[in-house]
Design a protein around this motif. Structure first.
Motif, PDB file in Angstrom:
ATOM      1  N   ARG A 105      69.869  -8.163  77.556  1.00  0.00           N
ATOM      2  CA  ARG A 105      69.432  -9.577  77.597  1.00  0.00           C
ATOM      3  C   ARG A 105      68.250  -9.834  76.663  1.00  0.00           C
ATOM      4  NH1 ARG A 105      66.022 -13.251  79.985  1.00  0.00           N
ATOM      5  NH2 ARG A 105      66.975 -15.120  80.862  1.00  0.00           N
ATOM      6  N   PHE A 106      67.493  -8.778  76.372  1.00  0.00           N
ATOM      7  CA  PHE A 106      66.273  -8.969  75.579  1.00  0.00           C
ATOM      8  C   PHE A 106      66.416  -8.536  74.120  1.00  0.00           C
ATOM      9  CE2 PHE A 106      65.042  -7.951  80.047  1.00  0.00           C
ATOM     10  CZ  PHE A 106      64.741  -9.253  80.405  1.00  0.00           C
ATOM     11  N   ARG A 123      60.057 -11.533  82.963  1.00  0.00           N
ATOM     12  CA  ARG A 123      61.388 -10.931  83.152  1.00  0.00           C
ATOM     13  C   ARG A 123      61.487  -9.601  82.419  1.00  0.00           C
ATOM     14  NH1 ARG A 123      65.362 -15.929  84.393  1.00  0.00           N
ATOM     15  NH2 ARG A 123      66.808 -14.267  84.894  1.00  0.00           N
ATOM     16  N   ALA A 178      59.589  -7.046  84.561  1.00  0.00           N
ATOM     17  CA  ALA A 178      60.311  -6.667  85.782  1.00  0.00           C
ATOM     18  C   ALA A 178      61.475  -5.724  85.465  1.00  0.00           C
ATOM     19  CB  ALA A 178      60.807  -7.914  86.506  1.00  0.00           C
ATOM     20  N   THR A 179      62.198  -6.027  84.382  1.00  0.00           N
ATOM     21  CA  THR A 179      63.341  -5.177  84.041  1.00  0.00           C
ATOM     22  C   THR A 179      62.873  -3.805  83.565  1.00  0.00           C
ATOM     23  OG1 THR A 179      64.660  -7.132  83.498  1.00  0.00           O
ATOM     24  CG2 THR A 179      65.443  -5.028  82.625  1.00  0.00           C
ATOM     25  N   LEU A 187      61.785  -1.693  86.497  1.00  0.00           N
ATOM     26  CA  LEU A 187      62.955  -1.198  87.233  1.00  0.00           C
ATOM     27  C   LEU A 187      63.593  -0.001  86.520  1.00  0.00           C
ATOM     28  CD1 LEU A 187      64.988  -1.769  89.611  1.00  0.00           C
ATOM     29  CD2 LEU A 187      66.273  -3.204  87.991  1.00  0.00           C
TER      30      LEU A 187
END
Lengths: 196, 196
Positions: free
Chosen positions: B163-164, B181, B184-185, B188
């Motif tokens: 996504r990034f 975001r 956070a990713t 994780l």
């Protein structure tokens, strides 16, 4: 014309989907929908006041169909959270994938509708993230997940698996190594949630 | 015309980029490139035997520029692997993001070129995954990462952060919540790699 027929919103959407399938998004009109229902197009407009609202309703119906089996997994708070999260994500991937592979033309139609009906898509995404969050909350209660910020982690899980559920990646869902890649990403994500 | 000039492949690619920027992908021709270099178009063809090979070379040059700073991080095997992986991923995201935001038209041109030059893109992706794998290997040696299959995990990290860095998501890179975001990713993913 048969104005005595009971026109429910559900009936209109069902027939609209048939019409979209037959004529395609560019050509289908409200008049086609009315004709297929054997009513005047005024009757259709009484339920859906514009072509845009009809399209939005069709998009929403499509998204709701993806949502239903996921909701069942999210709401069954009895099972072990780790297996539920795994099942929830695989169900989401499979739902998206089967729609692309089984009916690619209709998938394109829905994608266009979904892009237009931005509110419906935004709402769908929020629902998805809320469902993940509720599984995470159960997992924390069960002592299997260590999560500081449930909402942020839910979003991170949605983002970290985007390759397997976002339509922009649909071309990659036919690759032979897809199952292995899904397994590896899910293993990484689930390990990242695990309580020490 | 100045046939005495020394035509290096690098010089041709540099000028081709200028020409693409000025005329756009659809209109730019090899004749434009030759004119800008003040040589005959035969001289350009001597280095790049077809328009397709010229376009592929431009795409490759663009991808190589993204690759260079990443390679530096991947090859510096002395630093702590966890911080290096974090830095490597953030450098990749920033490189893609700055190209979209600073020069959106040129980014579209490169995207089209990259899509055509599939071999160059495939090779670039493999290079990216190899670099992640080498950081993972160092992390396992340092005892900070627990990874069974380095190659599969490297691919999973590439997939989990798509996504990034994947251009299909470029529209989302302007969102105000992007930094949160990303954090956070990455948190994780890095937790998922941690040795117990």
């Amino acid at each position: 014309m048969n104005e005595a027929v009971v026109l429910t919103p559900e009936r209109i959407l069902e027939v609209t989907e048939d019409v979209l399938r037959r004529y395609g998004l560019a050509k289908a009109t409200v008049v086609d929908v009315a004709r297929a229902l054997d009513v005047s197009h005024g009757s259709v407009y009484r339920h859906c006041p514009s072509k845009a609202s009809l399209r939005e309703a069709v998009a929403k119906r499509w998204l709701d169909r993806i949502d239903a089996p996921l909701r069942k997994i999210a709401e069954d708070s009895t099972g072990p959270a780790s297996a539920r999260l795994d099942a929830w994500l695989r169900t989401l991937f499979a739902a998206k994938r089967s729609r692309v592979l089984d009916d690619p033309e209709m998938f394109q139609t829905y994608l266009t509708l979904a892009r237009e009906a931005c509110a419906a898509v935004k709402c769908h995404k929020d629902t998805m993230i809320d469902q993940i969050a509720s599984i995470l909350t159960d997992g924390v209660k069960q002592g299997v997940f260590a999560v500081d910020d449930v909402k942020a982690s839910a979003r991170a899980i949605f983002d970290a698996t985007v390759r397997f559920h976002h339509p922009a990646h649909a071309d990659e869902w036919k690759d032979a190594d897809l199952p292995a890649r899904v397994d590896a990403t899910l293993a990484l994500v689930l390990r990242g949630l695990k309580a020490a």
